[in-house]
Every structure is written in structure tokens, then in C-alpha cells.
Enzyme design. Sequence first.
Site, short mmCIF file in Angstrom:
data_model
loop_
_atom_site.label_atom_id
_atom_site.label_comp_id
_atom_site.label_asym_id
_atom_site.label_seq_id
_atom_site.Cartn_x
_atom_site.Cartn_y
_atom_site.Cartn_z
CG LEU A 101 -2.10 -0.78 1.39
CD1 LEU A 101 -2.80 -0.46 2.71
CD2 LEU A 101 -3.06 -0.50 0.23
CG ASP A 102 0.60 4.19 -3.03
OD1 ASP A 102 1.33 3.33 -3.51
OD2 ASP A 102 -0.28 4.83 -3.64
#
Length: 238
Positions: A101-102
Site C-alpha cells: 500500500l502506498d
Amino acid sequence: MRLQVFLSRSGVCSRRRALELIKEGVVSVDGQVITEASFPVDSDKHSVSLGRKKIILKSNTYVLLNKPKGVTSTRLDKHAKITVMNLLPARFRHLYPVGRLDKDTEGLLLLTNDGDLTHKLSHPKFNVDKTYAVGIAGRLKNAHKIKLERGVFLEGKKTYPCRIGIINMSGKTTRLRIIIHEGRKRQVRRMFYSLGYTVVWLKRLSEGPLNLGGLKSGQCRLLTNKEITGLLEFVSGK
Ligand code: URA
């Protein structure tokens, strides 16, 4: 279970490395060298060794984390101030995040030492749905919604069809849900950006049969037996 899977599940190496080791002839089952990756192994009956070392099949651990914004999801990142490892109790720090996930994206992140499951949940060919709650600046035009659902080009490659449900458009913001089954880098942000929209917040709510539920931001918990069984059944059909 296949010999290659046995080795990767035991935590001694990755699936790819397991294949290499088997081909190199350093893996034996009940004292006999086996060079066939698909050789069937029953962990209750067989004794598997790597060289002279007996390999014990560790049971897998599955942890669900609600990753907050600002935290990097890779295990080791020299440049990151805080990674998901900093949020986990020491007993879970041997686990690996499934996909990423960023830093600026929050929400559901599964961590496990089950290499087989990680592979199946991460690879687009297994079509695992991931649902995101998204906030974008501006009002999403219906024509753009249809375009996004049909697929847009990112670096010359079209995204797979996806589903979008509008939650509301209030003032200058659109809140929506998007379900995709790829995991390309910053995919959701870049899909909207390709049509001129900026994603202002992004949260992953579910992945396959797993839901974030009421897990608070920054908190983690072990999956329940029911969730583990559901997850393993889900990927076994893949
Ligand atoms: N899409 C993004 O843009 N970022 C994520 O972290 C996940 C999906």
C-alpha cells in the site's frame, strides 16, 4: 503438499529458491534426494532435509493490519521514517506484507509467512478483488466513470475492467468505492489522474474475503480460524 511448497512454507526460502534447491539435488525426503518440485510430501509422515538439516514445517501466521497514512509498507526501507514493522509486536516481525500500500494510502494490509498465499493474493492472474474507498477532488463525470470501468492506459498497458460505485458527490469532492484486481504501482491514484482527477484520500477496505471491519487505524490482530479457513479455501479455488 508439493515439495517446493513444503520448503517455502517452512520459511527456509522463497518458492523460486525452493525450486532451485530441489533441482540442485540438495533436498531429500526420507533420506532420498528428490529433484522433482511436485513430489508429494505429507508433513506427518515424511522427513524432509536440506543438506543435513531437517526442515520442520512451521505453522503459518496471518495478521491483519489497518495501516495508517504516512507508514511505508515495505519491510526494510532505509529512507522510511516508519514502516509497518514498527507497528507490529516483536512476535509478528518475521512476517511479510502481502503486496503493498502506498505510504499515503491507509487500510487493510495482510502480513504472513505463507509464501503460497502471498503469491496467489498478489498476482493479477488470480483475479483477487480489492475494494478501496476513494475521495477525489471534483465531481466524477459519468463518461469518465465508464471509461475507468472499461480500463484506461497506464504506461501503455490498459487496466483490467473494474467496478465503481459512487457514494456521494458533495461540493467539490466525490466519494466512491472502486474494486480492482490488479496491484500495479499507485494504480488507483494513477487511474484517476489519467483523466485529470486527484485522489485526496485512499483506503483499502477489503481483499478477497478479508475485510477491515472495525479494526482501528494502526492496530493489528491475528486472523480468526474462520477467516484463515475462508482465505485458504478462497485461494485454493484459484
Ligand atoms: N492504488 C494506489 O494508488 N495506491 C495503493 O496503495 C493501492 C492501490
